[in-house]
Motif scaffolding. Sequence first.
Motif, PDB file in Angstrom:
ATOM      1  N   HIS A 130      19.755  26.344  84.045  1.00  0.00           N
ATOM      2  CA  HIS A 130      20.915  26.789  83.265  1.00  0.00           C
ATOM      3  C   HIS A 130      20.803  26.276  81.828  1.00  0.00           C
ATOM      4  CE1 HIS A 130      24.142  28.009  86.387  1.00  0.00           C
ATOM      5  NE2 HIS A 130      22.966  28.029  86.990  1.00  0.00           N
ATOM      6  N   VAL A 131      21.639  26.862  80.964  1.00  0.00           N
ATOM      7  CA  VAL A 131      21.848  26.334  79.612  1.00  0.00           C
ATOM      8  C   VAL A 131      23.300  25.915  79.528  1.00  0.00           C
ATOM      9  CG1 VAL A 131      22.077  26.981  77.175  1.00  0.00           C
ATOM     10  CG2 VAL A 131      20.044  27.656  78.437  1.00  0.00           C
ATOM     11  N   LEU A 132      23.542  24.729  79.005  1.00  0.00           N
ATOM     12  CA  LEU A 132      24.913  24.264  78.795  1.00  0.00           C
ATOM     13  C   LEU A 132      25.219  24.342  77.297  1.00  0.00           C
ATOM     14  CD1 LEU A 132      27.544  22.878  79.876  1.00  0.00           C
ATOM     15  CD2 LEU A 132      26.445  20.691  79.262  1.00  0.00           C
ATOM     16  N   LEU A 133      26.191  25.173  76.943  1.00  0.00           N
ATOM     17  CA  LEU A 133      26.630  25.235  75.550  1.00  0.00           C
ATOM     18  C   LEU A 133      27.734  24.198  75.367  1.00  0.00           C
ATOM     19  CD1 LEU A 133      26.870  29.127  75.109  1.00  0.00           C
ATOM     20  CD2 LEU A 133      24.916  27.621  74.656  1.00  0.00           C
ATOM     21  N   VAL A 134      27.632  23.419  74.307  1.00  0.00           N
ATOM     22  CA  VAL A 134      28.613  22.351  74.059  1.00  0.00           C
ATOM     23  C   VAL A 134      29.256  22.561  72.692  1.00  0.00           C
ATOM     24  CG1 VAL A 134      28.925  19.848  73.781  1.00  0.00           C
ATOM     25  CG2 VAL A 134      27.337  20.724  75.511  1.00  0.00           C
ATOM     26  N   TYR A 135      30.595  22.443  72.665  1.00  0.00           N
ATOM     27  CA  TYR A 135      31.325  22.639  71.406  1.00  0.00           C
ATOM     28  C   TYR A 135      32.411  21.578  71.260  1.00  0.00           C
ATOM     29  CZ  TYR A 135      33.647  25.032  67.559  1.00  0.00           C
ATOM     30  OH  TYR A 135      34.174  25.341  66.329  1.00  0.00           O
ATOM     31  N   PHE A 136      32.433  20.927  70.103  1.00  0.00           N
ATOM     32  CA  PHE A 136      33.519  19.990  69.781  1.00  0.00           C
ATOM     33  C   PHE A 136      34.605  20.780  69.055  1.00  0.00           C
ATOM     34  CE2 PHE A 136      29.882  17.249  70.315  1.00  0.00           C
ATOM     35  CZ  PHE A 136      30.392  16.070  70.834  1.00  0.00           C
ATOM     36  N   GLY A 137      35.824  20.804  69.599  1.00  0.00           N
ATOM     37  CA  GLY A 137      36.888  21.583  68.972  1.00  0.00           C
ATOM     38  C   GLY A 137      38.245  21.080  69.404  1.00  0.00           C
ATOM     39  N   PHE A 138      39.254  21.908  69.202  1.00  0.00           N
ATOM     40  CA  PHE A 138      40.608  21.562  69.643  1.00  0.00           C
ATOM     41  C   PHE A 138      41.429  22.839  69.702  1.00  0.00           C
ATOM     42  CE2 PHE A 138      42.911  21.549  65.462  1.00  0.00           C
ATOM     43  CZ  PHE A 138      41.821  21.715  64.630  1.00  0.00           C
ATOM     44  N   THR A 139      42.466  22.846  70.519  1.00  0.00           N
ATOM     45  CA  THR A 139      43.138  24.121  70.795  1.00  0.00           C
ATOM     46  C   THR A 139      44.072  24.577  69.682  1.00  0.00           C
ATOM     47  OG1 THR A 139      45.066  23.209  71.939  1.00  0.00           O
ATOM     48  CG2 THR A 139      43.091  23.565  73.261  1.00  0.00           C
TER      49      THR A 139
ATOM     50  N   LEU B 296      24.294  39.308  77.507  1.00  0.00           N
ATOM     51  CA  LEU B 296      23.073  38.912  78.228  1.00  0.00           C
ATOM     52  C   LEU B 296      22.985  39.720  79.523  1.00  0.00           C
ATOM     53  CD1 LEU B 296      23.200  35.006  78.085  1.00  0.00           C
ATOM     54  CD2 LEU B 296      21.398  36.432  77.095  1.00  0.00           C
ATOM     55  N   ASP B 297      21.767  39.831  80.074  1.00  0.00           N
ATOM     56  CA  ASP B 297      21.629  40.401  81.414  1.00  0.00           C
ATOM     57  C   ASP B 297      22.467  39.555  82.367  1.00  0.00           C
ATOM     58  OD1 ASP B 297      19.935  42.333  80.590  1.00  0.00           O
ATOM     59  OD2 ASP B 297      18.100  41.270  81.185  1.00  0.00           O
ATOM     60  N   GLU B 298      23.025  40.230  83.380  1.00  0.00           N
ATOM     61  CA  GLU B 298      23.932  39.540  84.307  1.00  0.00           C
ATOM     62  C   GLU B 298      23.315  38.271  84.884  1.00  0.00           C
ATOM     63  OE1 GLU B 298      26.035  41.474  87.818  1.00  0.00           O
ATOM     64  OE2 GLU B 298      26.202  42.983  86.222  1.00  0.00           O
ATOM     65  N   GLY B 299      22.045  38.362  85.264  1.00  0.00           N
ATOM     66  CA  GLY B 299      21.376  37.217  85.878  1.00  0.00           C
ATOM     67  C   GLY B 299      21.314  36.029  84.945  1.00  0.00           C
ATOM     68  N   LEU B 300      21.093  36.303  83.661  1.00  0.00           N
ATOM     69  CA  LEU B 300      21.034  35.218  82.688  1.00  0.00           C
ATOM     70  C   LEU B 300      22.429  34.705  82.364  1.00  0.00           C
ATOM     71  CD1 LEU B 300      18.317  36.388  80.111  1.00  0.00           C
ATOM     72  CD2 LEU B 300      18.067  34.882  82.092  1.00  0.00           C
ATOM     73  N   ALA B 301      23.392  35.619  82.242  1.00  0.00           N
ATOM     74  CA  ALA B 301      24.762  35.218  81.895  1.00  0.00           C
ATOM     75  C   ALA B 301      25.297  34.215  82.910  1.00  0.00           C
ATOM     76  CB  ALA B 301      25.670  36.441  81.821  1.00  0.00           C
ATOM     77  N   ALA B 302      24.920  34.396  84.175  1.00  0.00           N
ATOM     78  CA  ALA B 302      25.396  33.490  85.227  1.00  0.00           C
ATOM     79  C   ALA B 302      24.788  32.102  85.091  1.00  0.00           C
ATOM     80  CB  ALA B 302      25.055  34.073  86.602  1.00  0.00           C
ATOM     81  N   ARG B 303      23.780  31.985  84.234  1.00  0.00           N
ATOM     82  CA  ARG B 303      23.112  30.689  84.050  1.00  0.00           C
ATOM     83  C   ARG B 303      23.529  30.009  82.745  1.00  0.00           C
ATOM     84  NH1 ARG B 303      17.137  32.710  84.641  1.00  0.00           N
ATOM     85  NH2 ARG B 303      16.632  30.574  84.015  1.00  0.00           N
ATOM     86  N   VAL B 304      24.608  30.514  82.136  1.00  0.00           N
ATOM     87  CA  VAL B 304      25.129  29.889  80.912  1.00  0.00           C
ATOM     88  C   VAL B 304      26.473  29.236  81.228  1.00  0.00           C
ATOM     89  CG1 VAL B 304      25.907  30.258  78.543  1.00  0.00           C
ATOM     90  CG2 VAL B 304      24.005  31.619  79.459  1.00  0.00           C
TER      91      VAL B 304
ATOM     92  N   MET C   2      19.528  32.623  73.340  1.00  0.00           N
ATOM     93  CA  MET C   2      19.621  32.203  74.751  1.00  0.00           C
ATOM     94  C   MET C   2      18.503  32.856  75.558  1.00  0.00           C
ATOM     95  SD  MET C   2      23.660  31.685  75.630  1.00  0.00           S
ATOM     96  CE  MET C   2      24.431  32.983  74.697  1.00  0.00           C
ATOM     97  N   GLU C   3      18.198  34.112  75.231  1.00  0.00           N
ATOM     98  CA  GLU C   3      17.056  34.768  75.899  1.00  0.00           C
ATOM     99  C   GLU C   3      15.772  34.006  75.605  1.00  0.00           C
ATOM    100  OE1 GLU C   3      17.492  38.648  74.229  1.00  0.00           O
ATOM    101  OE2 GLU C   3      18.765  39.365  75.890  1.00  0.00           O
ATOM    102  N   TYR C   4      15.674  33.564  74.353  1.00  0.00           N
ATOM    103  CA  TYR C   4      14.513  32.772  73.935  1.00  0.00           C
ATOM    104  C   TYR C   4      14.404  31.495  74.776  1.00  0.00           C
ATOM    105  CZ  TYR C   4      12.110  29.310  70.975  1.00  0.00           C
ATOM    106  OH  TYR C   4      11.309  28.301  70.515  1.00  0.00           O
ATOM    107  N   LEU C   5      15.527  30.806  74.948  1.00  0.00           N
ATOM    108  CA  LEU C   5      15.509  29.545  75.708  1.00  0.00           C
ATOM    109  C   LEU C   5      15.129  29.786  77.168  1.00  0.00           C
ATOM    110  CD1 LEU C   5      18.664  27.664  74.345  1.00  0.00           C
ATOM    111  CD2 LEU C   5      16.260  27.135  73.907  1.00  0.00           C
ATOM    112  N   PHE C   6      15.713  30.828  77.764  1.00  0.00           N
ATOM    113  CA  PHE C   6      15.389  31.108  79.169  1.00  0.00           C
ATOM    114  C   PHE C   6      13.916  31.485  79.292  1.00  0.00           C
ATOM    115  CE2 PHE C   6      20.069  31.921  79.694  1.00  0.00           C
ATOM    116  CZ  PHE C   6      20.290  30.887  80.575  1.00  0.00           C
ATOM    117  N   ASN C   7      13.426  32.182  78.281  1.00  0.00           N
ATOM    118  CA  ASN C   7      12.022  32.597  78.273  1.00  0.00           C
ATOM    119  C   ASN C   7      11.092  31.381  78.153  1.00  0.00           C
ATOM    120  OD1 ASN C   7      10.222  34.805  78.351  1.00  0.00           O
ATOM    121  ND2 ASN C   7       9.789  34.517  76.174  1.00  0.00           N
TER     122      ASN C   7
END
Lengths: 208, 141
Positions: A69-78, A98-106, A200-205
């Motif tokens: 998987h890829v974990l996207l991290v963001y510092f923010g506030f609501t 993203l392709d469904e298969g990849l989207a499920a891995r984000v 993200m495609e690049y990273l999965f690749n």
Amino acid sequence: MLTRPSTPRVLPLLIALATAAIVLSACGDSIPAEPAGILRDPAPVVGDVELPDASNGGVTFATRAQDDHVLLVYFGFTSCPDVCPTTLADVRRAVRELDEGLAARVDLAVITVDPDRDDAATLTAYAQTWVPGAHALRTDDPAALRAAADAYGADYAIQTNDEGDIEVGHTAFLYAVDSAGRIRLTWPFGTPHEDLTSDMEYLFNEGV
Amino acid sequence: MKRLLLVIVMALIAASCGGDGGIEIDDPWARSSARMQNAGAVYMTITADDGDTLTGVAVDSSVAMMAELHETQMSDEGTMAMQEVPNMAVPADGELNLEPGGFHIMLMQLAEPLESGDTFPVTLTFENAGEVVVDVEVREE
Ligand SMILES: [Cu+2]
């Protein structure tokens, strides 16, 4: 009197150009050789950054992706109406494209820099607007939050101005962390959602 | 029939020119709010034939408790923060862009979530043109 929004004359031209660009890009390899995001060398290690996950009853979460998987991290506030929703809406769109298969891995983790105002329920609902099942990381310990930000090279400041309004400043980068807990890519504010998708495609690749 | 045609043509001209002291507002929009997001931002492009200054903004309390003119800026340390600004200049030979990461109209304490497809009026006050009401469209991006 109402002023109607007028359609700029350049719009048809822009649409034509955009269409041409999409058609052209579809002809080539859609995975770029070089990502649009920033590669940091050496890659900062953030896998041992641990914060309570408000979306999971406060159980400690380490900012490291699951295997493959890829974990996207963001510092923010609501209470951030401009910068944060712009980037997080781009994340939502990028994941959808993203392709469904990849989207499920984000996966997404939103770390609040404003824990006084963002309670657990608020932050969880907010984070999961953008990516289903997103982690909502929130700590009442200022030292733990500061240490987490330092590990990412992120900064934040909360001030109350003369009128009593709370002003929050924060690094508006988005980070991609792999299963080894390394920051593989860093994206500045304003990165187009198309670039997020192709990176993200690049990273999965490349392998995550 | 001829008269009807004339009326239609006049209406079209009025609609395309905007009227209001040469002020033209293009694409006023706000992003749909995330769950539990209590503030919103409105974006648009403004032009004025002879230039003007946007000095104030108001929304109905059914939309938000308060609206302010805001600017997001990047600090020397690379952090982004927004602040209220007293006014925004609309250059005579250019346009004023309210866009993500820059100038925006901040909606504070939303009365209810902004949902895709909604529209709501915002009253802009210009130094020369006076009050101009625009219909803001809510959309996802
Ligand atoms: Cu603002």
